[in-house]
Design a protein around this motif. Sequence first.
Motif, PDB file in Angstrom:
ATOM      1  N   LEU A  51      -2.457  65.340  46.960  1.00 14.14           N
ATOM      2  CA  LEU A  51      -3.090  66.568  47.453  1.00 14.14           C
ATOM      3  C   LEU A  51      -3.234  66.548  48.974  1.00 14.14           C
ATOM      4  CD1 LEU A  51      -5.852  67.143  44.753  1.00 14.14           C
ATOM      5  CD2 LEU A  51      -3.732  68.426  45.095  1.00 14.14           C
ATOM      6  N   MET A  52      -3.537  65.390  49.549  1.00 12.94           N
ATOM      7  CA  MET A  52      -3.623  65.307  51.021  1.00 12.94           C
ATOM      8  C   MET A  52      -2.253  65.529  51.659  1.00 12.94           C
ATOM      9  SD  MET A  52      -6.352  62.175  51.439  1.00 12.94           S
ATOM     10  CE  MET A  52      -5.905  61.860  53.096  1.00 12.94           C
ATOM     11  N   LEU A  53      -1.199  65.003  51.016  1.00 11.08           N
ATOM     12  CA  LEU A  53       0.145  65.217  51.540  1.00 11.08           C
ATOM     13  C   LEU A  53       0.527  66.692  51.463  1.00 11.08           C
ATOM     14  CD1 LEU A  53       2.687  63.842  52.647  1.00 11.08           C
ATOM     15  CD2 LEU A  53       3.479  63.627  50.291  1.00 11.08           C
ATOM     16  N   VAL A  54       0.172  67.349  50.352  1.00  9.94           N
ATOM     17  CA  VAL A  54       0.438  68.787  50.219  1.00  9.94           C
ATOM     18  C   VAL A  54      -0.317  69.563  51.287  1.00  9.94           C
ATOM     19  CG1 VAL A  54       0.065  70.803  48.725  1.00  9.94           C
ATOM     20  CG2 VAL A  54       1.023  68.693  47.770  1.00  9.94           C
ATOM     21  N   ALA A  55      -1.571  69.205  51.524  1.00  6.53           N
ATOM     22  CA  ALA A  55      -2.353  69.886  52.564  1.00  6.53           C
ATOM     23  C   ALA A  55      -1.734  69.658  53.940  1.00  6.53           C
ATOM     24  CB  ALA A  55      -3.789  69.371  52.538  1.00  6.53           C
ATOM     25  N   LEU A  56      -1.251  68.452  54.201  1.00  8.38           N
ATOM     26  CA  LEU A  56      -0.616  68.164  55.494  1.00  8.38           C
ATOM     27  C   LEU A  56       0.659  68.980  55.667  1.00  8.38           C
ATOM     28  CD1 LEU A  56      -0.683  66.339  58.022  1.00  8.38           C
ATOM     29  CD2 LEU A  56       0.749  64.747  56.756  1.00  8.38           C
ATOM     30  N   VAL A  57       1.471  69.070  54.611  1.00  4.98           N
ATOM     31  CA  VAL A  57       2.719  69.837  54.688  1.00  4.98           C
ATOM     32  C   VAL A  57       2.410  71.323  54.876  1.00  4.98           C
ATOM     33  CG1 VAL A  57       4.731  70.578  53.352  1.00  4.98           C
ATOM     34  CG2 VAL A  57       4.089  68.159  53.411  1.00  4.98           C
ATOM     35  N   TYR A  60       1.344  71.916  58.394  1.00  7.52           N
ATOM     36  CA  TYR A  60       2.491  71.847  59.305  1.00  7.52           C
ATOM     37  C   TYR A  60       3.319  73.130  59.200  1.00  7.52           C
ATOM     38  CZ  TYR A  60       6.809  70.243  61.437  1.00  7.52           C
ATOM     39  OH  TYR A  60       7.906  70.125  62.243  1.00  7.52           O
ATOM     40  N   ILE A  61       3.519  73.640  57.972  1.00  8.32           N
ATOM     41  CA  ILE A  61       4.323  74.846  57.797  1.00  8.32           C
ATOM     42  C   ILE A  61       3.621  76.050  58.398  1.00  8.32           C
ATOM     43  CG2 ILE A  61       5.215  76.454  56.055  1.00  8.32           C
ATOM     44  CD1 ILE A  61       5.830  74.037  54.290  1.00  8.32           C
ATOM     45  N   ILE A  62       2.311  76.159  58.223  1.00  9.95           N
ATOM     46  CA  ILE A  62       1.560  77.320  58.709  1.00  9.95           C
ATOM     47  C   ILE A  62       1.541  77.341  60.242  1.00  9.95           C
ATOM     48  CG2 ILE A  62      -0.747  78.334  58.836  1.00  9.95           C
ATOM     49  CD1 ILE A  62      -1.136  77.507  55.904  1.00  9.95           C
ATOM     50  N   HIS A  63       1.404  76.198  60.872  1.00 11.09           N
ATOM     51  CA  HIS A  63       1.361  76.178  62.337  1.00 11.09           C
ATOM     52  C   HIS A  63       2.754  76.128  62.838  1.00 11.09           C
ATOM     53  CE1 HIS A  63      -2.836  76.187  62.273  1.00 11.09           C
ATOM     54  NE2 HIS A  63      -3.113  74.922  62.439  1.00 11.09           N
TER      55      HIS A  63
END
Length: 63
Positions: A51-57, A60-63
Amino acid sequence: MEMLRVQFAVMAIFAFILALLIPSINAQSPAPAPPPTSDGVAVDQGIAYVLMLVALVLTYIIH
């Protein structure tokens, strides 16, 4: 002759009682259950990492 019958009856009863009791004398208690291979902590930690990796990705995609 009567004494022989009484002794036979007593020995027969004694043998019958022993036949019932001897198997339980040698009985062993069942082995304890093996400990769990995973107590769930590793699974929970793995889910948290994903879940932390999904949040990080997503960040990154949103910014």
